[in-house]
Design a protein around this motif. Structure first.
Motif, PDB file in Angstrom:
ATOM      1  N   ASN A   1      38.576  49.938  36.131  1.00 13.90           N
ATOM      2  CA  ASN A   1      38.150  48.532  36.176  1.00 13.90           C
ATOM      3  C   ASN A   1      36.802  48.490  36.907  1.00 13.90           C
ATOM      4  O   ASN A   1      36.713  48.928  38.058  1.00 13.90           O
ATOM      5  CB  ASN A   1      39.171  47.673  36.925  1.00 13.90           C
TER       6      ASN A   1
ATOM      7  N   HIS B   1      32.950  43.802  30.314  1.00 10.58           N
ATOM      8  CA  HIS B   1      33.462  44.398  31.556  1.00 10.58           C
ATOM      9  C   HIS B   1      34.976  44.531  31.491  1.00 10.58           C
ATOM     10  O   HIS B   1      35.635  43.970  30.614  1.00 10.58           O
ATOM     11  CB  HIS B   1      33.064  43.534  32.756  1.00 10.58           C
ATOM     12  N   ARG B   2      35.500  45.289  32.465  1.00 12.77           N
ATOM     13  CA  ARG B   2      36.959  45.421  32.570  1.00 12.77           C
ATOM     14  C   ARG B   2      37.406  44.954  33.953  1.00 12.77           C
ATOM     15  O   ARG B   2      37.697  45.754  34.847  1.00 12.77           O
ATOM     16  CB  ARG B   2      37.352  46.893  32.358  1.00 12.77           C
TER      17      ARG B   2
ATOM     18  N   ALA C   1      36.799  35.950  35.203  1.00 13.23           N
ATOM     19  CA  ALA C   1      37.385  37.146  34.595  1.00 13.23           C
ATOM     20  C   ALA C   1      37.170  37.120  33.085  1.00 13.23           C
ATOM     21  O   ALA C   1      36.756  38.120  32.483  1.00 13.23           O
ATOM     22  CB  ALA C   1      38.879  37.215  34.922  1.00 13.23           C
ATOM     23  N   LEU C   2      37.402  35.956  32.490  1.00 18.45           N
ATOM     24  CA  LEU C   2      37.241  35.828  31.034  1.00 18.45           C
ATOM     25  C   LEU C   2      35.774  36.022  30.630  1.00 18.45           C
ATOM     26  O   LEU C   2      35.464  36.756  29.684  1.00 18.45           O
ATOM     27  CB  LEU C   2      37.731  34.449  30.571  1.00 18.45           C
TER      28      LEU C   2
ATOM     29  N   VAL D   1      43.409  39.650  31.324  1.00 16.95           N
ATOM     30  CA  VAL D   1      42.879  40.495  32.402  1.00 16.95           C
ATOM     31  C   VAL D   1      44.034  40.866  33.338  1.00 16.95           C
ATOM     32  O   VAL D   1      44.831  39.998  33.709  1.00 16.95           O
ATOM     33  CB  VAL D   1      41.776  39.726  33.177  1.00 16.95           C
TER      34      VAL D   1
ATOM     35  N   LYS E   1      34.878  39.646  30.978  1.00 19.20           N
ATOM     36  CA  LYS E   1      35.539  40.421  29.932  1.00 19.20           C
ATOM     37  C   LYS E   1      34.776  40.271  28.611  1.00 19.20           C
ATOM     38  O   LYS E   1      34.530  41.256  27.911  1.00 19.20           O
ATOM     39  CB  LYS E   1      36.988  39.936  29.780  1.00 19.20           C
ATOM     40  N   LYS E   2      34.379  39.051  28.316  1.00 18.20           N
ATOM     41  CA  LYS E   2      33.626  38.801  27.079  1.00 18.20           C
ATOM     42  C   LYS E   2      32.290  39.544  27.089  1.00 18.20           C
ATOM     43  O   LYS E   2      31.740  39.854  26.044  1.00 18.20           O
ATOM     44  CB  LYS E   2      33.375  37.303  26.898  1.00 18.20           C
TER      45      LYS E   2
END
Ligand code: GDP
Length: 295
Positions: free
Chosen positions: A183, A130-131, A122-123, A157, A126-127
């Motif tokens: 998302n 993305h969502r 997820a991290l 997240v 996200k970096k």
């Protein structure tokens, strides 16, 4: 350090070859025997080790190698190339849905690192801009939802949960939620068990049919060696996984799982976990791993 024993043994075998200057066929045969033993000691699958040395041997016992000025060097090069090929050559990318959200199911046995790696992935996503949305679909362990919430908060997240609602319903609702809230990636943390059982597999199959994921990533613990490979094979036979996340590669794993998974299951290792922190996730690059093993 991971692969230490294997790296040492391979390096010793190459050193002996180098000391010989020109190589004869028996020299190469002997080196292949040493390499095969080193692979087996590193817990590489027996068939994989045998096929590997047969392939290297076939290429090494050629005129080019034996008549070259640095034959041992050429054997090392062949071993490097074949190790890379064994692990899948190129780094595998994540598949994406043509219409968002992309759905990624994370599966695995309890303790393999599934929840931790949900957070890591997820991290990372996200970096990349993305969502992602994390989904708590492990309803059997009371602490599992809370654990995912902690992981989600750390990664920044959101986590979708519906308590102990039926996992397949949770997953369907999560995909709808992702569509409504923009998302673009849904990461489903599915339930783990201490061992593979029919109930777990049926539940995973049901989720798969309901949300049609682009990726089914199996999280396996590198420290368990051949067991990780067997688990991967079984999950793939029953669920058709799209790839593997190999965790705990920061430990002193002998390396067998990293080297055997691709060959035994036909599915690539996509990511490796290299620590307990959320940043400790790497895209798996077969060529870099081969170079690391060869020192
Ligand atoms: P799950 O039951 O599959 O969800 O497993 P968890 O995500 O709860 O992880 C089990 C344990 O393994 C936890 O203590 C994690 O901190 C640890 N762990 C997970 N991934 C790694 C890794 O890549 N390296 C190390 N050293 N520990 C890890």
């Amino acid at each position: 350090m991971a692969f230490e024993g294997l790296a040492d043994k391979l390096s010793a075998a190459f050193k002996r070859l180098k000391s010989k200057g020109k190589l004869s066929e028996p020299d190469i045969k002997e080196a292949m025997r040493e390499i095969r033993l080193a692979l087996l000691e590193a817990d590489v699958n027996y068939k994989v080790a045998k096929e590997f040395t047969a392939k290297v041997s076939e290429r090494a016992v050629g005129q080019d190698v034996m008549e070259s000025l640095t034959p041992a060097q050429m054997v090392v090069k062949i071993v490097n190339e074949e190790l890379t090929a064994l692990m899948g050559s190129d780094a595998a990318r994540l598949a994406t849905a043509s219409t968002p959200p992309t759905v990624i199911m994370l599966c695995g046995l309890q303790g393999a690192g599934k929840t931790t790696h949900g957070g890591k992935l997820a991290l990372m996503l996200k970096k990349q801009g993305h969502r992602p949305l994390l989904v708590a679909a492990d309803i059997y362990r009371p602490a599992a939802i809370k654990q995912l919430q902690v992981v989600g908060e750390k990664a920044g997240v959101p986590v979708f949960e519906q308590g102990t609602e039926k996992p397949v319903k949770i997953c369907r609702a999560a995909v709808k939620h992702a569509k409504d809230y923009g998302n673009d990636i849904v990461l489903i943390d599915t339930a783990g068990r201490l061992q593979i059982d029919e109930v777990l597999m049926d539940e995973l199959k049901e989720i798969k049919a309901a949300v049609q994921p682009q990726e089914i990533l199996l999280v396996v613990d590198a420290m368990t060696g051949q067991e990780a490979v067997n688990v991967s094979k079984t999950f793939d036979d029953l669920l058709e996984i799209t790839g593997v996340i190999l965790t705990k590669l920061d430990g002193d794993t002998r390396g067998g799982a990293a080297l055997s998974v691709r060959s035994v299951t036909g599915k690539p290792i996509k990511f490796v976990g290299v620590g307990e922190k959320q940043e400790d996730l790497e895209v798996f690059h077969p060529d870099r791993m081969a170079s690391r093993i060869l020192g």
